[in-house]
Motif scaffolding. Structure first.
Motif, PDB file in Angstrom:
ATOM      1  N   ASP A  53       0.829  -1.208   0.000  1.00 47.65           N
ATOM      2  CA  ASP A  53       0.000   0.000   0.000  1.00 47.65           C
ATOM      3  C   ASP A  53       0.861   1.256   0.000  1.00 47.65           C
ATOM      4  OD1 ASP A  53      -2.654   1.168   0.066  1.00 47.65           O
ATOM      5  OD2 ASP A  53      -2.108   1.860   2.086  1.00 47.65           O
ATOM      6  N   ARG A  57       0.693   3.973  -3.039  1.00 46.13           N
ATOM      7  CA  ARG A  57       0.359   5.382  -2.794  1.00 46.13           C
ATOM      8  C   ARG A  57       1.486   6.312  -3.223  1.00 46.13           C
ATOM      9  NH1 ARG A  57      -4.308   6.243  -0.056  1.00 46.13           N
ATOM     10  NH2 ARG A  57      -5.236   4.403   0.904  1.00 46.13           N
ATOM     11  N   ASN A  62      -1.996   9.631  -3.202  1.00 46.73           N
ATOM     12  CA  ASN A  62      -2.638   9.298  -1.931  1.00 46.73           C
ATOM     13  C   ASN A  62      -4.099   8.891  -2.076  1.00 46.73           C
ATOM     14  OD1 ASN A  62      -0.359   9.642  -0.366  1.00 46.73           O
ATOM     15  ND2 ASN A  62      -0.716  11.833  -0.132  1.00 46.73           N
ATOM     16  N   ASP A  81      -8.355   4.377  -8.911  1.00 44.17           N
ATOM     17  CA  ASP A  81      -8.403   5.799  -8.573  1.00 44.17           C
ATOM     18  C   ASP A  81      -9.365   6.483  -9.531  1.00 44.17           C
ATOM     19  OD1 ASP A  81      -7.867   8.186  -7.328  1.00 44.17           O
ATOM     20  OD2 ASP A  81      -5.836   8.400  -8.103  1.00 44.17           O
TER      21      ASP A  81
END
Length: 127
Positions: A53, A57, A62, A81
């Protein structure tokens, strides 16, 4: 001439907005694919989902969400996203990318991976 310009200007602005939204979607998709590949490589090295993760990111931003799944000896990382920008906020436009890799426990041939051969999958070498 002014009347023609006033009629054509909204169409030109709409076309420009669509072109910018398409390029933003393309850049976002490339970021997601790179993040999924990097996350899959981390899984193949034996990293946990928390480390994956962090990597996702860092590469995808983020706001990106990642999911790790296991299907026997195969591990997958899915990254998703929303498309940024004005059109992306008006239309719920979510993109995703997935990368597959064999885990370390699958044997010596699973440690080697090949780059993308098409689509959104990373495959281990066999043999």
């Amino acid at each position: 001439m002014t009347a023609e310009f006033a009629v054509a200007l909204p169409a030109v602005l709409l076309l420009l907005a669509l072109l910018l939204a398409g390029s933003a979607a393309g850049v976002t998709q490339l970021r997601l694919e790179e993040a999924a590949r990097a996350g899959a490589r981390a899984l193949a090295r034996g990293d946990d989902a928390g480390a994956v993760d962090v990597i996702v990111r860092r590469l995808a931003g983020n706001a990106a969400a990642s999911a790790v799944a296991s299907d026997g000896e195969w591990l997958s990382v899915t990254v998703s996203d929303r498309v940024p920008g004005a059109v992306g906020s008006l239309v719920p436009w979510t993109l995703s990318a997935r990368a597959w890799v064999r885990g370390e426990s699958a044997g010596p041939s699973a440690a080697a991976t090949v780059p993308w051969t098409g689509g959104h999958q990373m495959q281990g070498l066999t043999g």
